[in-house]
Design a protein around this motif. Structure first.
Motif, PDB file in Angstrom:
ATOM      1  N   LEU A  45       0.778  -1.113  -0.142  1.00 59.18           N
ATOM      2  CA  LEU A  45       0.011   0.000  -0.106  1.00 59.18           C
ATOM      3  C   LEU A  45       0.805   1.443   0.108  1.00 59.18           C
ATOM      4  O   LEU A  45       0.526   2.089  -0.685  1.00 59.18           O
ATOM      5  N   GLU A  46       2.038   1.125   0.589  1.00 54.81           N
ATOM      6  CA  GLU A  46       2.969   2.375   0.609  1.00 54.81           C
ATOM      7  C   GLU A  46       3.204   2.759  -0.735  1.00 54.81           C
ATOM      8  O   GLU A  46       3.675   3.672  -1.147  1.00 54.81           O
ATOM      9  N   LYS A  47       3.379   1.606  -1.755  1.00 57.11           N
ATOM     10  CA  LYS A  47       3.778   2.062  -3.071  1.00 57.11           C
ATOM     11  C   LYS A  47       2.613   2.673  -4.074  1.00 57.11           C
ATOM     12  O   LYS A  47       2.938   3.316  -4.920  1.00 57.11           O
ATOM     13  N   TRP A  48       1.443   2.546  -3.351  1.00 55.59           N
ATOM     14  CA  TRP A  48       0.339   2.946  -4.141  1.00 55.59           C
ATOM     15  C   TRP A  48       0.292   4.591  -4.183  1.00 55.59           C
ATOM     16  O   TRP A  48       0.058   5.261  -2.974  1.00 55.59           O
ATOM     17  N   GLU A  49       0.137   5.281  -5.362  1.00 49.77           N
ATOM     18  CA  GLU A  49       0.216   6.588  -5.699  1.00 49.77           C
ATOM     19  C   GLU A  49      -1.469   6.877  -5.418  1.00 49.77           C
ATOM     20  O   GLU A  49      -2.085   6.551  -6.729  1.00 49.77           O
TER      21      GLU A  49
END
Length: 332
Positions: A45-49
């Motif tokens: 989820l941290e990678k999600w823009e």
């Protein structure tokens, strides 16, 4: 240093934060603790823009925010009202008791529907995806029909004569006889014939979710089964259900280590959810009961086997791979 202050220090240092019970939210609180311990989800989820996402009703966006908050070092319970309201908007209503396995699957479904990054959404689902082959074999001509599908959790029925997780897994993958009214049409035979039906494993996921189905409808009355059922801290799936592996199954690593247990206490009409979770930082067990989080032990986890104790394990989360299991209370 007092034990109370020491407990708060460890909670802060290792990022173990409780969650206040808002409007009967113990079920969601418990699932958030297990999701927080599933660090793979938070990392993805941290990678999600998230720039193009509608905030108020977007479950994965609110999940991302609350998981970040739960990693914080505050001594206060993590803020999660927005996440609860988001679920409420998506028909997981506040002020109602919910089934933990159903809400868990709803959350995974919302991630697939509401994330605009399809690749990341699929990566999250793949963490739990159990690929299976449904097999139907005619008992007369031995012809076989197969269909591939997948599960996101293993729904295991509890039986009085199955007193271990291994027993339940064996029963789940056993071939079932279909006779009389349950006969299926066989094209080579040109008629309905007795058959054998079963499931074969094509691949196992990184995270193995097991649903222990302790609620059963008995003559119109939904009851909870409190019978004792043991489960291991580590086990090798390929050794437990060797006969259930498909001929195309090629995974070499099938060993799993338990890292979270969703616990149900009480009865069907009046229950409460809590969780035991293993922390990524120090590999120790913690017990989360809404806003209260305390260090625990494997002996504490084993009290959820059931029997006379109404605090029974309802969902088990295993992670694939070898993890060192520590039992500090057993040393010395």
């Amino acid at each position: 240093m007092s034990s109370r202050i020491c407990g708060l220090f460890f909670r802060s240092y290792f990022g173990m934060r409780g969650l206040t019970n808002h409007h009967l939210s113990c079920c969601v609180n418990t699932l958030l603790q297990t999701l927080s311990s599933t660090w793979e989800i938070a990392d993805l989820l941290e990678k999600w823009e998230t720039g193009g996402s509608c905030e108020a009703g977007n479950v994965p966006l609110q999940l991302k925010r609350v998981l970040v908050a739960m990693r914080g070092d505050s001594l206060q319970p993590a803020p999660h009202r927005d996440f609860l309201q988001c679920l409420h908007t998506n028909n997981i209503r506040l002020n109602r008791q919910h089934d933990a396995d159903e809400v868990f699957l709803f959350i995974l479904n919302f991630i697939q529907k509401q994330m605009d990054d399809r690749a990341l959404a699929l990566e999250i689902q793949d963490l739990y995806r159990i690929s299976v082959e449904n097999v139907l074999q005619c008992s007369e001509c031995s012809s076989v029909r197969t269909r591939t599908s997948y599960l996101l959790s293993l729904p295991l029925h509890i039986k009085d004569d199955h007193n271990s997780l291994e027993d339940c897994l064996t029963s789940f993958f056993e071939l079932q006889e279909l006779t009389d009214l349950n006969c299926c049409f066989c094209a080579p035979c040109g008629r309905k014939t007795p058959s054998k039906q079963g499931i074969r494993l094509l691949s196992l996921p990184r995270i193995l979710c097991v649903h222990l189905k302790r609620f059963r409808n008995m003559r119109g009355d939904l009851r909870k089964l409190d019978c004792r059922l043991t489960f291991p801290e580590t086990f090798d799936f390929s050794e437990v259900v060797r006969d259930a592996l498909s001929s195309t199954f090629t995974q070499e690593v099938c060993r799993y280590t338990l890292y979270a247990v969703v616990v149900h206490s009480g009865v069907t009409s009046c229950g409460h959810y809590t969780a035991y979770v293993r922390h990524r930082g120090n590999n120790r067990w913690y017990y989360a009961d809404d806003s209260d989080v305390q260090e625990a032990s494997w002996e504490d986890v084993k009290t959820t086997y059931g029997g006379k104790n109404s605090n029974t394990a309802y969902m088990l989360m295993y992670r694939r791979g070898s993890v060192q299991v520590e039992h500090p209370e057993a040393s010395g």
